[in-house]
Design an enzyme around this catalytic site. Structure first.
Site: not given
Lengths: 131, 254
Positions: B16, B19, B93, B145, B158, B160, B162
């Site tokens: 990734g 960006r 990433n 995160s 999200y 869970a 991470k």
């Protein structure tokens, strides 16, 4: 075609690299665990290197019993059960299971995994592949 | 630490990378001399622009990849290894959000987020670790995160994913430490990227007020820590989740 001596030479080099051991100290009788200090990740390391060097695929559990030791069917009271020994025999026929079955302690398993066992395994595997 | 060629001769793979935080990491590693391969999925134009910006040194290469698909990942790693003798640094990433209250999240919202954020890390780690074991060392850096530890309203999926990445990070760190491989995670707070732009524009000042540092983080600030974790100097750090959040998580714990 691979000659047995070529296999021995390559396997010795691979094991020396994976275990950071002195090639001169590695013989066919060397136990990977007892003599050369191999741990479980080292077995993976050896398998990866063998696959790369000999351009073969070694199915999981075929050369080393990766999951057998955490399976309650195969391990009881610190010993490999009869079913476990059968499983080992079928997966890894090149090892010396006869001596091991006399006193099948998990802690004795290390003696079975010798440099010579890997060489025998490869010799058979490569012979089949070349047929 | 920031010397121009401190990562010279190192080969890195960033998922990734077209960006946001990924792009900043690609730029940072490349400007420190590493050869950087990065994957992209939907941002082909941005990916090409990033490659072009390193035209002079030619050390940035883009590869399309759907990180959710293990066969796709395997062929990307193979491609890198056909061209390079080693793969020293992996930065996992690639990540997405599909925010919504738990009861409003669809099955697909869960699957997409888990398949990308966790599945991607699993697939890449599996393929790259093999090489790292054989070459006798490496660095894996997972971008997690702060919600992986704190949880977050509207981010159950999200968070869970991470949290799973954090646990995976620690497990792999323990499993492969003996092979000179370190595995760490970075847990950013609110960083100014496209991914967070919707939340920032919706709740703007409210979020900023909760950040002790009083401002959002910048992708380059995450990249700087990633570069350190990728370097030889970080040899003794493994299995850690490093929070970079301007203090946000300190207050969220009240």
């Amino acid at each position: 075609m691979y000659e047995k001596n070529d296999i021995i030479k390559s396997v010795t080099t691979i094991i020396a690299q994976a275990l950071r051991a002195d090639e001169k100290k590695i013989t066919l009788q060397s136990s990977l665990i007892k003599d050369l200090g191999a741990e479980s990740i080292d077995f993976l390391d050896i398998v990866f290197r063998l696959e790369k060097t000999f351009k073969i695929k070694i199915p999981k559990g075929e050369l080393f019993p990766e999951k057998l030791l955490t399976d309650a069917r195969f391990v009881k009271d610190g010993k490999i059960t009869e079913a476990g020994i059968e499983e080992l025999k079928s997966k890894i026929p090149s090892a010396n299971w006869q001596d091991f079955s006399k006193n099948p302690l998990v802690s004795n398993l290390g003696e079975v995994f010798t440099v010579g066992m890997i060489v025998d395994y490869l010799y058979e595997k490569l012979a089949v592949a070349n047929k | 630490m920031t010397s121009v060629d401190s990562l010279k001769k190192k080969v890195a793979l960033v998922t990734g990378g077209a960006r946001g935080i990924g792009e900043a990491i690609v730029k940072r590693l490349a400007s420190q001399g590493a050869k950087v391969y990065f994957t992209y999925q939907s941002s082909a134009e941005k990916a090409q622009a990033l490659v072009r910006s390193f035209e002079k040194t030619g050390n940035v290469i883009a590869l399309p990849c759907d990180v959710r698909k293990s066969e796709n990942v395997e062929s990307v790693v193979d491609q890198v290894l056909e061209a390079e003798p080693t793969l020293d640094i992996l930065v996992n990433n690639a990540g997405i959000i599909r925010d919504g209250l738990f009861l409003a999240l669809s099955e697909e919202d869960w699957q997409e987020v888990m398949a990308t954020n966790l599945g991607g890390v699993i697939h890449f780690s599996k393929n790259v670790l093999r090489q790292m074991i054989m070459q006798g060392g490496g660095r894996i850096i997972n971008i997690s995160s702060i919600v992986g530890e704190l949880g977050g309203v509207g981010q159950a999926n999200y968070a869970a994913s991470k949290a799973a990445v954090n646990a995976l990070t620690k497990s792999l760190a323990a499993e492969y430490a003996a092979k000179n491989i370190t595995v760490n995670a970075i847990a950013p707070g609110m960083v100014e990227t496209e991914m967070t732009s919707a939340v920032r524009s919706a709740f703007g000042d409210k979020i900023k007020e909760r950040i002790p540092a009083g401002s959002y983080g910048q992708p380059e600030e995450i990249a700087a820590v990633a570069a350190f974790l990728a370097s030889e100097e970080s040899r003794y750090i493994t299995g850690q989740v490093i929070t970079i959040d301007g203090g946000l998580s300190l207050l969220s714990r009240r």
